[in-house]
Design an enzyme around this catalytic site. Structure first.
Site, PDB file in Angstrom:
ATOM      1  N   ARG A  12      63.419  45.168 108.495  1.00  0.00           N
ATOM      2  CA  ARG A  12      63.914  45.788 107.142  1.00  0.00           C
ATOM      3  C   ARG A  12      62.691  46.874 106.585  1.00  0.00           C
ATOM      4  NH1 ARG A  12      63.399  42.488 102.622  1.00  0.00           N
ATOM      5  NH2 ARG A  12      62.238  40.648 103.013  1.00  0.00           N
ATOM      6  N   ASN A  87      52.609  45.667 108.759  1.00  0.00           N
ATOM      7  CA  ASN A  87      53.387  46.093 107.817  1.00  0.00           C
ATOM      8  C   ASN A  87      53.955  45.014 107.016  1.00  0.00           C
ATOM      9  OD1 ASN A  87      55.673  48.046 106.357  1.00  0.00           O
ATOM     10  ND2 ASN A  87      56.869  46.326 107.651  1.00  0.00           N
ATOM     11  N   TYR A 152      48.436  41.195  94.060  1.00  0.00           N
ATOM     12  CA  TYR A 152      49.137  42.110  94.984  1.00  0.00           C
ATOM     13  C   TYR A 152      48.065  43.338  95.346  1.00  0.00           C
ATOM     14  CZ  TYR A 152      52.223  45.643  97.298  1.00  0.00           C
ATOM     15  OH  TYR A 152      52.824  46.372  98.144  1.00  0.00           O
ATOM     16  N   LYS A 156      45.747  44.766  98.635  1.00  0.00           N
ATOM     17  CA  LYS A 156      46.083  46.036  99.378  1.00  0.00           C
ATOM     18  C   LYS A 156      44.767  46.782  99.396  1.00  0.00           C
ATOM     19  CE  LYS A 156      50.479  45.618 100.505  1.00  0.00           C
ATOM     20  NZ  LYS A 156      50.729  45.553 101.633  1.00  0.00           N
TER      21      LYS A 156
HETATM   22  P1  NAP Z   1      60.373  44.668 102.323  1.00  0.00           P
HETATM   23  O1  NAP Z   1      61.771  45.424 102.181  1.00  0.00           O
HETATM   24  O2  NAP Z   1      60.540  43.808 101.111  1.00  0.00           O
HETATM   25  O3  NAP Z   1      60.351  44.170 103.641  1.00  0.00           O
HETATM   26  C1  NAP Z   1      59.273  43.097 103.805  1.00  0.00           C
HETATM   27  C2  NAP Z   1      58.983  42.916 105.237  1.00  0.00           C
HETATM   28  O4  NAP Z   1      58.157  42.173 105.435  1.00  0.00           O
HETATM   29  C3  NAP Z   1      60.143  42.225 105.947  1.00  0.00           C
HETATM   30  O5  NAP Z   1      60.685  42.650 107.258  1.00  0.00           O
HETATM   31  C4  NAP Z   1      59.850  40.907 105.972  1.00  0.00           C
HETATM   32  O6  NAP Z   1      60.433  40.139 107.112  1.00  0.00           O
HETATM   33  C5  NAP Z   1      58.401  41.076 106.163  1.00  0.00           C
HETATM   34  N1  NAP Z   1      57.301  39.710 106.046  1.00  0.00           N
HETATM   35  C6  NAP Z   1      57.238  39.458 104.796  1.00  0.00           C
HETATM   36  N2  NAP Z   1      56.461  38.222 104.992  1.00  0.00           N
HETATM   37  C7  NAP Z   1      56.261  37.991 106.363  1.00  0.00           C
HETATM   38  C8  NAP Z   1      55.598  37.020 107.185  1.00  0.00           C
HETATM   39  N3  NAP Z   1      54.933  35.983 106.542  1.00  0.00           N
HETATM   40  N4  NAP Z   1      55.758  36.958 108.404  1.00  0.00           N
HETATM   41  C9  NAP Z   1      56.584  38.298 108.928  1.00  0.00           C
HETATM   42  N5  NAP Z   1      57.095  39.075 108.325  1.00  0.00           N
HETATM   43  C10 NAP Z   1      57.074  38.969 106.894  1.00  0.00           C
HETATM   44  O7  NAP Z   1      59.289  45.514 101.818  1.00  0.00           O
HETATM   45  P2  NAP Z   1      58.856  47.214 102.264  1.00  0.00           P
HETATM   46  O8  NAP Z   1      59.154  47.739 101.121  1.00  0.00           O
HETATM   47  O9  NAP Z   1      59.610  47.575 103.629  1.00  0.00           O
HETATM   48  O10 NAP Z   1      57.200  47.073 102.275  1.00  0.00           O
HETATM   49  C11 NAP Z   1      56.578  46.878 103.911  1.00  0.00           C
HETATM   50  C12 NAP Z   1      55.195  47.041 103.403  1.00  0.00           C
HETATM   51  O11 NAP Z   1      54.926  48.204 102.688  1.00  0.00           O
HETATM   52  C13 NAP Z   1      54.664  45.787 102.817  1.00  0.00           C
HETATM   53  O12 NAP Z   1      53.330  45.436 103.110  1.00  0.00           O
HETATM   54  C14 NAP Z   1      54.479  46.473 101.420  1.00  0.00           C
HETATM   55  O13 NAP Z   1      53.542  45.886 100.517  1.00  0.00           O
HETATM   56  C15 NAP Z   1      54.053  47.778 101.396  1.00  0.00           C
HETATM   57  N6  NAP Z   1      54.314  48.644 100.191  1.00  0.00           N
HETATM   58  C16 NAP Z   1      55.498  48.985 100.009  1.00  0.00           C
HETATM   59  C17 NAP Z   1      55.871  49.574  98.905  1.00  0.00           C
HETATM   60  C18 NAP Z   1      57.280  49.938  98.142  1.00  0.00           C
HETATM   61  O14 NAP Z   1      57.517  50.673  97.321  1.00  0.00           O
HETATM   62  N7  NAP Z   1      58.026  49.346  98.663  1.00  0.00           N
HETATM   63  C19 NAP Z   1      54.819  50.475  98.475  1.00  0.00           C
HETATM   64  C20 NAP Z   1      53.556  50.299  98.719  1.00  0.00           C
HETATM   65  C21 NAP Z   1      53.226  49.499  99.860  1.00  0.00           C
HETATM   66  P3  NAP Z   1      61.659  38.972 107.062  1.00  0.00           P
HETATM   67  O15 NAP Z   1      62.701  39.679 106.123  1.00  0.00           O
HETATM   68  O16 NAP Z   1      62.176  39.001 108.417  1.00  0.00           O
HETATM   69  O17 NAP Z   1      61.111  37.708 106.449  1.00  0.00           O
END
Ligand code: NAP
Length: 243
Positions: A12, A87, A152, A156
């Site tokens: 996702r 990711n 967090y 990062k």
């Molecule tokens: P998200 O919608 O919460 O999705 C998180 C994803 O990480 C899910 O696919 C989840 O898989 C997976 N995940 C978490 N822990 C895991 C584990 N131990 N093993 C395998 N999969 C795991 O988050 P997102 O916004 O797409 O974020 C993706 C990345 O971008 C992250 O590293 C986040 O820190 C970074 N980021 C996000 C933002 C933002 O504003 N959203 C900003 C900066 C950076 P399952 O659901 O299958 O467990």
């Protein structure tokens, strides 16, 4: 030759957008998931409608044994790994004084150890191939820091440090290592934000919108194609943070 990519957290959000973009480029993708099996199956089914095949693989990437199984599966089936996108990640919103040792450990394992461990398991194959592209999805919080997000932010910034050091170590093996540091994105991770908070973020962003997974996926596509960029932290954030 067909390229092979592992994308962690591909079920996702940003990871899903990356999986879709790479699959549409003709790359064979192993989309990792942990808890969201149904969502991972949905991505696979949606791509099948476009005649594109991906593999989905369940592994908690904060656990070495599960990462080893995912990498072994990939090597057994495809014989190589060209691209790794670290990711998968978890958020943690807490006042600094309230962070327990357990909280700290969870976020370190979920964000930083997972990237270390996955990269270490994959890199041996890239070194043998004398080629590879590793992309760490970090965050603007790693660059600027975020209040209520000390642990967090530390993970990062740690990922960005790992990117730079590893780029130096692996450059002679023709392996490029870069970070993409997203700004505020429209994903489940930010589902707790109120309408007002979204509006404030939009107003603070020079491009006046919230980022989508596809904005990050476009940068991943570019880094996969590029041949002379390594050790960089590329922040895709609509101008929210300009350093
Ligand atoms: P998200 O919608 O919460 O999705 C998180 C994803 O990480 C899910 O696919 C989840 O898989 C997976 N995940 C978490 N822990 C895991 C584990 N131990 N093993 C395998 N999969 C795991 O988050 P997102 O916004 O797409 O974020 C993706 C990345 O971008 C992250 O590293 C986040 O820190 C970074 N980021 C996000 C933002 C933002 O504003 N959203 C900003 C900066 C950076 P399952 O659901 O299958 O467990």
């Amino acid at each position: 030759m067909e390229k092979i990519a592992i994308v962690t957290g591909g079920s996702r959000g940003i990871g899903r957008a990356i999986v879709v973009a790479l699959a549409r480029k003709g790359i064979k993708v192993i989309a990792n998931y942990n808890k969201s099996e149904e969502k991972a199956k949905q991505v696979k089914a949606e791509l099948e409608k476009e005649n594109l095949q991906i593999d989905i693989f369940k592994a908690d990437v904060s656990k070495r044994e599960e990462v080893k199984e995912m990498v072994a599966y990939t090597i057994k089936k495809y014989g190589r790994i060209d691209i790794l996108v670290n990711n998968a990640g978890i958020n943690q919103e807490k006042l600094f004084q309230d962070i327990t040792d357990e909280d700290w450990e969870n976020v370190m394992n979920g964000n930083l150890y997972s990237a270390f461990c996955t990269t270490q398991e994959v890199v041996q194959f890239m070194i043998n191939q004398k080629s590879g592209c590793i992309i760490n999805i970090s965050s603007i919080y790693g660059i600027n820091g975020g209040s209520y997000a000390v642990a967090y932010s530390a993970t990062k910034a740690g990922m960005d440090g790992m990117t730079k050091a590893l780029a130096k170590e692996l450059g002679p093996s023709n392996i490029r290592v870069n970070s993409i540091a997203p700004g505020c994105m429209n994903t489940d991770m930010n589902a707790y934000l109120t309408e007002e908070e979204w509006e404030e973020i939009k107003q603070e962003t020079p491009l006046e919108r919230i980022g989508e997974g596809v904005d990050i996926a476009k940068c991943v596509e570019w880094l996969v194609e590029d041949e002379f960029t390594t050790g960089q932290v590329i922040s895709i954030n609509g101008g929210l943070v300009i350093t």
